[in-house]
Design an enzyme around this catalytic site. Structure first.
Site, PDB file in Angstrom:
ATOM      1  N   LYS A  52       0.848  -1.204   0.000  1.00 31.25           N
ATOM      2  CA  LYS A  52       0.000   0.000   0.000  1.00 31.25           C
ATOM      3  C   LYS A  52       0.882   1.252   0.000  1.00 31.25           C
ATOM      4  CE  LYS A  52      -3.784  -2.436   2.256  1.00 31.25           C
ATOM      5  NZ  LYS A  52      -4.523  -2.772   3.485  1.00 31.25           N
ATOM      6  N   GLN A  96      -4.369  -1.599   9.784  1.00 30.39           N
ATOM      7  CA  GLN A  96      -4.311  -2.923   9.161  1.00 30.39           C
ATOM      8  C   GLN A  96      -4.821  -3.987  10.121  1.00 30.39           C
ATOM      9  OE1 GLN A  96      -3.563  -3.330   5.966  1.00 30.39           O
ATOM     10  NE2 GLN A  96      -3.744  -5.548   5.984  1.00 30.39           N
ATOM     11  N   ASP A 119     -10.738   2.677   4.103  1.00 28.07           N
ATOM     12  CA  ASP A 119     -11.024   1.236   3.968  1.00 28.07           C
ATOM     13  C   ASP A 119     -12.522   0.995   3.772  1.00 28.07           C
ATOM     14  OD1 ASP A 119      -8.909  -0.614   3.989  1.00 28.07           O
ATOM     15  OD2 ASP A 119      -8.601  -0.403   6.157  1.00 28.07           O
TER      16      ASP A 119
HETATM   17  N1  GUN Z   1      -6.602  -6.960   6.398  1.00 23.29           N
HETATM   18  C1  GUN Z   1      -6.891  -7.671   5.304  1.00 23.29           C
HETATM   19  N2  GUN Z   1      -7.419  -6.888   4.344  1.00 23.29           N
HETATM   20  C2  GUN Z   1      -7.458  -5.631   4.858  1.00 23.29           C
HETATM   21  C3  GUN Z   1      -7.891  -4.381   4.345  1.00 23.29           C
HETATM   22  O1  GUN Z   1      -8.374  -4.253   3.220  1.00 23.29           O
HETATM   23  N3  GUN Z   1      -7.768  -3.332   5.195  1.00 23.29           N
HETATM   24  C4  GUN Z   1      -7.267  -3.441   6.456  1.00 23.29           C
HETATM   25  N4  GUN Z   1      -7.203  -2.346   7.207  1.00 23.29           N
HETATM   26  N5  GUN Z   1      -6.862  -4.597   6.950  1.00 23.29           N
HETATM   27  C5  GUN Z   1      -6.951  -5.679   6.165  1.00 23.29           C
END
Ligand code: GUN
Length: 287
Positions: A52, A96, A119
């Site tokens: 990311k 995350q 998100d």
């Molecule tokens: N863990 C797995 N996928 C995601 C996501 O898209 N966002 C976040 N914050 N955590 C995750």
């Protein structure tokens, strides 16, 4: 049969976002800024967050990464989330997941300001999405819809079968597909659905998001179906540098010849999810 090249589409969209960011900055605007919080040292989370942050650079965003040991208390993390809510330089941020067991993911998600929740996990954004109001839509469902759009795959009136009812894929995807203007007929199957094979055999589009490698077999797929594979289970593989490889929820080798369109793993849905996060961050910055 056509393989949906998510990597290629993602590269196209990176160029589109980068061009928009350049224009914003050229006209004296602020460079969009995404922040990520990671707690502990989960291998998968480390990779996702690193990707990311790297993607922010590709599209011209500013990024910040905040790391905490898994010993951080829930209260301390809530306070840090609040500090990011109040930080006017940060347009959007993510925490995350998963988080250590002593920290409630619900509490942390609800502490994020909905206007910075890129998100799309906050209940306010989930609720708005459900009733068709403008909001941040979670990354994987919006990435899948973008693939349908870019490959000109008609969804209107089609039978869409979703395998899996998770909060971040199955449920939001069902809501988006049945929305007015998208107009699919949606069926969700889960671990307690007794006749998954029969249901799949009536599908025009099957989206597999259950996290069970090669769950969807050829005898479950009608000829001409569109198959979207959201699975990304890590399986050991000594021939790779990382020691593992990703396996999808679809028995690709045997299912692909039956399909009109199919996504591979890796290189299908995966690259699109980070793109959706970038799109949401751009939206947050423009707001
Ligand atoms: N863990 C797995 N996928 C995601 C996501 O898209 N966002 C976040 N914050 N955590 C995750």
């Amino acid at each position: 049969m056509q393989i949906i090249d998510g990597k290629h589409i993602a590269e196209q969209i990176i160029q589109e976002i980068a061009a928009e960011v350049s224009q914003i900055v050229d006209f004296g605007g602020k460079r969009p800024h995404l922040a990520a919080i990671i707690v502990g040292h989960d291998g998968g989370s480390e990779t996702y967050v690193a990707n990311k942050i790297k993607m922010c650079e590709s599209v011209g965003f500013k990024s910040s990464l905040f790391r905490f040991e898994s010993s951080i208390s829930e209260q301390e993390l809530l306070q840090f989330v609040e500090s990011l809510n109040n930080n006017t330089d940060i347009d959007g941020f993510i925490v995350q997941l998963p988080l250590p067991q002593h920290i409630s993911e619900h509490k942390i998600t609800e502490a994020i300001s909905p206007s910075k929740d890129v998100d799309g996990f906050h209940p306010i954004n989930v609720g708005k999405m459900l009733i068709g109001l403008p909001c941040f839509v979670s990354a994987t469902p919006s990435g899948i819809l973008e693939l349908f759009k870019r490959y000109d795959i008609n969804i209107c009136g089609k039978n869409c079968v979703i395998l899996g009812r998770s909060n971040i894929v199955g449920k939001p995807l069902a809501a988006l597909l049945m929305q007015k203007g998208v107009d699919a007929t949606v069926t969700i199957c889960h671990s307690r659905t007794p006749n998954i094979k029969e249901i799949c055999l009536h599908a025009d589009i099957i989206i597999a998001a259950i996290g069970q490698p090669e769950f969807l077999k050829a005898d479950m797929v009608p000829a001409g179906a569109v198959v979207i594979d959201v699975g990304t289970t890590r399986v050991p593989d000594t021939s790779t540098k990382s020691g593992f490889r990703l396996k999808g929820d679809v028995d690709f080798v045997n299912v692909a010849p039956l399909c009109s369109f199919i996504t591979p793993v890796p290189g299908g849905v995966g690259p699109m999810t980070i793109i959706s996060l970038m799109k949401n961050t751009l939206l947050a910055a423009k707001a």
